[in-house]
Motif scaffolding. Structure first.
Motif, PDB file in Angstrom:
ATOM      1  N   MET A 176      -6.981  57.563  42.741  1.00  0.00           N
ATOM      2  CA  MET A 176      -5.899  57.276  43.693  1.00  0.00           C
ATOM      3  C   MET A 176      -6.411  57.540  45.108  1.00  0.00           C
ATOM      4  O   MET A 176      -6.940  58.615  45.406  1.00  0.00           O
ATOM      5  CB  MET A 176      -4.685  58.164  43.400  1.00  0.00           C
ATOM      6  CG  MET A 176      -3.530  57.951  44.355  1.00  0.00           C
ATOM      7  SD  MET A 176      -2.138  59.056  44.008  1.00  0.00           S
ATOM      8  CE  MET A 176      -1.627  58.479  42.407  1.00  0.00           C
ATOM      9  N   ASP A 177      -6.247  56.546  45.976  1.00  0.00           N
ATOM     10  CA  ASP A 177      -6.666  56.737  47.362  1.00  0.00           C
ATOM     11  C   ASP A 177      -5.484  57.222  48.198  1.00  0.00           C
ATOM     12  O   ASP A 177      -4.344  57.320  47.725  1.00  0.00           O
ATOM     13  CB  ASP A 177      -7.250  55.445  47.942  1.00  0.00           C
ATOM     14  CG  ASP A 177      -6.278  54.271  47.832  1.00  0.00           C
ATOM     15  OD1 ASP A 177      -5.069  54.536  47.656  1.00  0.00           O
ATOM     16  OD2 ASP A 177      -6.733  53.123  47.919  1.00  0.00           O
ATOM     17  N   TYR A 224      -1.410  57.173  47.519  1.00  0.00           N
ATOM     18  CA  TYR A 224      -0.724  58.472  47.479  1.00  0.00           C
ATOM     19  C   TYR A 224       0.493  58.473  48.402  1.00  0.00           C
ATOM     20  O   TYR A 224       1.597  58.877  48.011  1.00  0.00           O
ATOM     21  CB  TYR A 224      -1.712  59.559  47.886  1.00  0.00           C
ATOM     22  CG  TYR A 224      -1.120  60.944  47.969  1.00  0.00           C
ATOM     23  CD1 TYR A 224      -0.857  61.682  46.814  1.00  0.00           C
ATOM     24  CD2 TYR A 224      -0.845  61.516  49.203  1.00  0.00           C
ATOM     25  CE1 TYR A 224      -0.320  62.958  46.897  1.00  0.00           C
ATOM     26  CE2 TYR A 224      -0.310  62.789  49.295  1.00  0.00           C
ATOM     27  CZ  TYR A 224      -0.047  63.516  48.139  1.00  0.00           C
ATOM     28  OH  TYR A 224       0.484  64.775  48.219  1.00  0.00           O
ATOM     29  N   ASN A 225       0.306  58.013  49.640  1.00  0.00           N
ATOM     30  CA  ASN A 225       1.414  57.998  50.605  1.00  0.00           C
ATOM     31  C   ASN A 225       2.507  57.026  50.180  1.00  0.00           C
ATOM     32  O   ASN A 225       3.699  57.290  50.363  1.00  0.00           O
ATOM     33  CB  ASN A 225       0.891  57.635  51.995  1.00  0.00           C
ATOM     34  CG  ASN A 225       0.068  58.752  52.608  1.00  0.00           C
ATOM     35  OD1 ASN A 225       0.326  59.930  52.338  1.00  0.00           O
ATOM     36  ND2 ASN A 225      -0.918  58.404  53.418  1.00  0.00           N
ATOM     37  N   LEU A 232       8.869  58.329  45.870  1.00  0.00           N
ATOM     38  CA  LEU A 232       9.471  59.560  45.366  1.00  0.00           C
ATOM     39  C   LEU A 232      10.636  60.005  46.251  1.00  0.00           C
ATOM     40  O   LEU A 232      11.669  60.468  45.756  1.00  0.00           O
ATOM     41  CB  LEU A 232       8.412  60.661  45.294  1.00  0.00           C
ATOM     42  CG  LEU A 232       8.828  61.976  44.627  1.00  0.00           C
ATOM     43  CD1 LEU A 232       9.241  61.736  43.181  1.00  0.00           C
ATOM     44  CD2 LEU A 232       7.683  62.977  44.683  1.00  0.00           C
ATOM     45  N   ARG A 233      10.474  59.848  47.569  1.00  0.00           N
ATOM     46  CA  ARG A 233      11.573  60.199  48.476  1.00  0.00           C
ATOM     47  C   ARG A 233      12.789  59.308  48.212  1.00  0.00           C
ATOM     48  O   ARG A 233      13.930  59.774  48.243  1.00  0.00           O
ATOM     49  CB  ARG A 233      11.121  60.046  49.923  1.00  0.00           C
ATOM     50  CG  ARG A 233      10.054  61.045  50.357  1.00  0.00           C
ATOM     51  CD  ARG A 233       9.800  60.973  51.856  1.00  0.00           C
ATOM     52  NE  ARG A 233       8.617  61.719  52.220  1.00  0.00           N
ATOM     53  CZ  ARG A 233       7.417  61.186  52.469  1.00  0.00           C
ATOM     54  NH1 ARG A 233       7.272  59.869  52.385  1.00  0.00           N
ATOM     55  NH2 ARG A 233       6.403  61.953  52.783  1.00  0.00           N
TER      56      ARG A 233
END
Length: 718
Positions: free
Chosen positions: A1-2, A6-7, A13-14
């Protein structure tokens, strides 16, 4: 995962978090609606938990927890079992009823602790209690029931004091922490009064009209400072409740208020406090919030508050409300030359109390603060006012009437004595070693008792002592004959249970906290009572309608000073509310609970425990609350040689309790001389009426009863 993936997944997720928060709010509302529906169904005389449970998707225990009257017979009348605790029983007094054959019913599923049975306390013979007058079609209500503790799987267990030296260490004061007489004078703050609905703004003797299309915090701040360039420090909102304007966009009022307080305020930021003023940040309250703001580039500090903290402002012009504050200030200055009205009645009340702390004599060094352990124990085990709704079949399904009695300035009746000095521990063995005279004296003194309670087998009236119920700090009042439960209670309530006009309850002392009797609140209370009496007389005699209203509101504010001042002594663990920009989400404290959010801001709160508050005295608040709850049940009027209170009304006549008020099915001959603690008849709604099964239904009937009572002609000589 880069890093990019990830971001991106963090963003997803938020979004999930936000959706979960919204779903949880919707679910909580649905669960509340379901509980109300279950309570309503429980009012049907043939209702059974076995049928309601599958319809609600809940277990039998859950149904019984919501509607105690649906408890199955095997739970409300369990088979007797041998007691497991060895109780030290003094000889029975003459008025004690004969015990039933066989052992006591043991309904608690907890390890028994050895206790000492307290003797019944005799009292002057009460007046005869008449049977209730019911309509011909009404049936006699069943005895008031409460679910025994074994029936409640989610029963909240109250803490006790550790055995031996570990517990003995609690009985001390916090080092270098005491309430002392202040050596400074509070500074008055420039104040305005604003009706955000009409746009009327009052500052001193000037009245302005302003336009507030959105009534946001930013708009209020900028508008007020444009009209008054010199600035103000406090803005009281008298009407309009601007923090509720977007209530339809949020599931709960608290969320609505939080969003309003934390909305962007260009040119302003959340206040972080100044000097010795520790009041910083917003206070999120569903009806009386406080917004604290500070200029981005400057020293101006201002707070936006609700005048409803002090009294009911509905229908009153801002100028009259300002006059009420002026009258209040002038009346207080007669007793406190340095009196200053602070933002809230709790702050003001407690500040005025500190100015009555003696500077000479035994307490010249102040009143020491209890250990943090004892303060925590009082916080967990000492409830406030009694709130209870009694529903059919324990009252008639059709009420002959609903009559409201409210105790006038009630807490002022119970401030003449409070606990002082280093507390003493009274174990069951210690209590057993005392003579009956010593035991009675201890129960009359200022104390807090850990007790095992058994309702008499012949009991037909309402419950007397509070028991922990499911939920945070929730209480109920068991009344089912033979029920046994363990709780904490103050001396006044223990005394009432032992000396009530029907049958003494069985009380086993397990542990106790006993103080010396003192009068730390007496001078403060007397001054407030004199101020209240003076303003009440002004309200009765003033010929100007506006000044009469102002004096009435000022008298109500004095009540708030005492009521909330006492509440302020009951230090609670502090919760801090804060905000963080969405772009700085990592800055949210790891132990914080997120309570709201929008596109720009995350609102959170986190507990911070007890602070080193020099004026924390939960033992005083607990004793007053216990005294007030006991007086709701039985209160002697020596001058009239009679008693008043719920236990002096017929069984089945009590419909509800709400802090200082009792709602009954028929009028009572209780004396009222306009003195603190007297029962005032505030409402009378003739029947037949459908018995209320929810708080909203009770309040609707209450309001109709007050209107009908005020419209009725006053009897000659009343």
């Amino acid at each position: 995962m880069d890093a990019k993936t990830y971001n991106a997944q963090l963003a997803e997720l938020r979004a999930l978090r936000d959706d979960i928060k919204k779903t949880q709010a919707t679910l909580a509302k649905l669960e509340t609606d379901r509980a109300r529906q279950i309570t309503a169904l429980a009012g049907y005389e043939k209702a059974k938990a076995e049928r309601i449970a599958p319809a609600a998707g809940l277990s039998l225990a859950d149904i019984v927890s919501i509607a105690p009257i649906l408890a199955p017979d095997q739970l409300t009348n369990p088979a007797p079992a041998a007691p497991t605790g060895a109780a030290v029983a003094p000889p029975e007094p003459a008025r004690e009823t004969a015990p039933p054959s066989g052992p006591e019913p043991a309904q608690e599923q907890v390890p028994a602790r050895a206790g000492t049975v307290a003797l019944a306390i005799t009292r002057p013979a009460p007046e005869p209690v008449a049977e209730p007058e019911l309509p011909a079609a009404a049936s006699v209500p069943a005895p008031v029931a409460a679910v025994p503790l074994a029936a409640e799987g989610a029963q909240r267990a109250l803490p006790g004091i550790p055995e031996g030296p570990d517990g003995d260490r609690w009985f001390a004061h916090t080092a270098n922490l005491a309430s002392t007489h202040p050596n400074f004078t509070q500074q008055a703050r420039s104040t305005v009064f604003l009706d955000t609905h009409t746009g009327v703004l009052v500052h001193r003797d000037q009245t302005f009209r302003v336009d507030l299309p959105t009534a946001s915090a930013a708009e209020i701040l900028n508008t007020v400072f444009r009209v008054l360039p010199g600035g103000v420090e406090r803005i009281y909102i008298t009407a309009g409740a601007p923090w509720h304007r977007q209530a339809d966009q949020h599931p709960f009022l608290k969320d609505t208020v939080g969003a309003w307080l934390n909305a962007p305020t260009p040119g302003w930021r959340t206040d972080t406090g100044r000097g010795k003023d520790r009041m910083a940040g917003h206070f999120v309250h569903p009806r009386n919030p406080v917004g604290r703001y500070q200029r981005e580039h400057g020293e101006q500090h201002v707070e936006i508050r609700s005048a409803g903290e002090w009294f009911d402002t509905e229908g009153t012009e801002p100028a009259v409300i300002r006059d009420a504050f002026v009258l209040l200030w002038k009346a207080l200055r007669r007793h406190w030359p340095d009196a200053v009205l602070m933002g809230s009645p709790s702050q003001t009340g407690r500040d005025l109390w500190t100015r009555t702390i003696p500077t000479k004599g035994q307490y010249a060094d102040g009143y020491p603060v209890l250990s943090e352990e004892l303060r925590g124990l009082f916080h967990t085990t000492a409830g406030q006012g009694r709130t209870e709704l009694i529903t059919p079949p324990h009252v008639p399904a059709q009420l002959p009437a609903l009559v409201e009695y409210d105790r006038t300035f009630a807490y002022a009746k119970h401030t003449w004595k409070s606990g002082v000095g280093t507390p003493r521990r009274v174990t069951a063995a210690t209590f057993a070693s005392w003579s009956q005279k010593e035991q009675t004296k201890a129960l009359f003194a200022c104390g807090h008792w850990h007790v095992r309670v058994t309702v008499p087998d012949t009991w037909t009236h309402i419950g007397i002592l509070p028991a922990p119920a499911p939920g945070d700090r929730a209480w109920h009042y068991p009344a089912t004959p033979g029920t046994t439960f363990t709780t904490w209670a103050g001396g006044p309530e223990i005394h009432t249970a032992l000396s009530n006009p029907h049958t003494p309850w069985k009380i086993e002392i397990l542990d106790g906290i006993l103080f010396d009797d003192g009068k730390p609140l007496d001078d403060w209370s007397k001054k407030l009572k004199e101020t209240w009496s003076s303003l009440t007389a002004q309200a009765d005699l003033n010929g100007d309608p506006d000044q009469r209203t102002a004096a009435h509101l000022a008298a109500r504010a004095v009540r708030a000073l005492l009521l909330y001042g006492i509440g302020a002594f009951a230090q609670r663990p502090r919760t801090v509310t804060g905000t963080t920009p969405r772009t700085m989400e990592r800055a949210v404290p790891p132990d914080a609970e997120i309570i709201g959010f929008d596109d720009q801001t995350i609102t959170w709160q986190r507990p911070t425990g007890f602070t080193r508050d020099p004026n924390a005295h939960p033992e005083w608040a607990a004793h007053i609350w216990s005294s007030a709850r006991a007086a709701l049940l039985s209160q002697r009027h020596r001058d009239d040689n009679t008693y008043a209170g719920a236990l002096h009304a017929p069984p089945g006549a009590i419909v509800a309790f709400r802090t200082d008020a009792i709602y009954l099915t028929q009028p009572q001959p209780w004396p009222h001389h306009s003195q603190p603690g007297d029962y005032l008849n505030k409402g009378h709604l003739p029947g037949p009426l459908t018995a209320p099964t929810t708080e909203d239904e009770l309040l609707t009937l209450r309001d109709k009863g007050r209107a009908a009572h005020h419209a009725a002609p006053t009897p000659e000589g009343a």
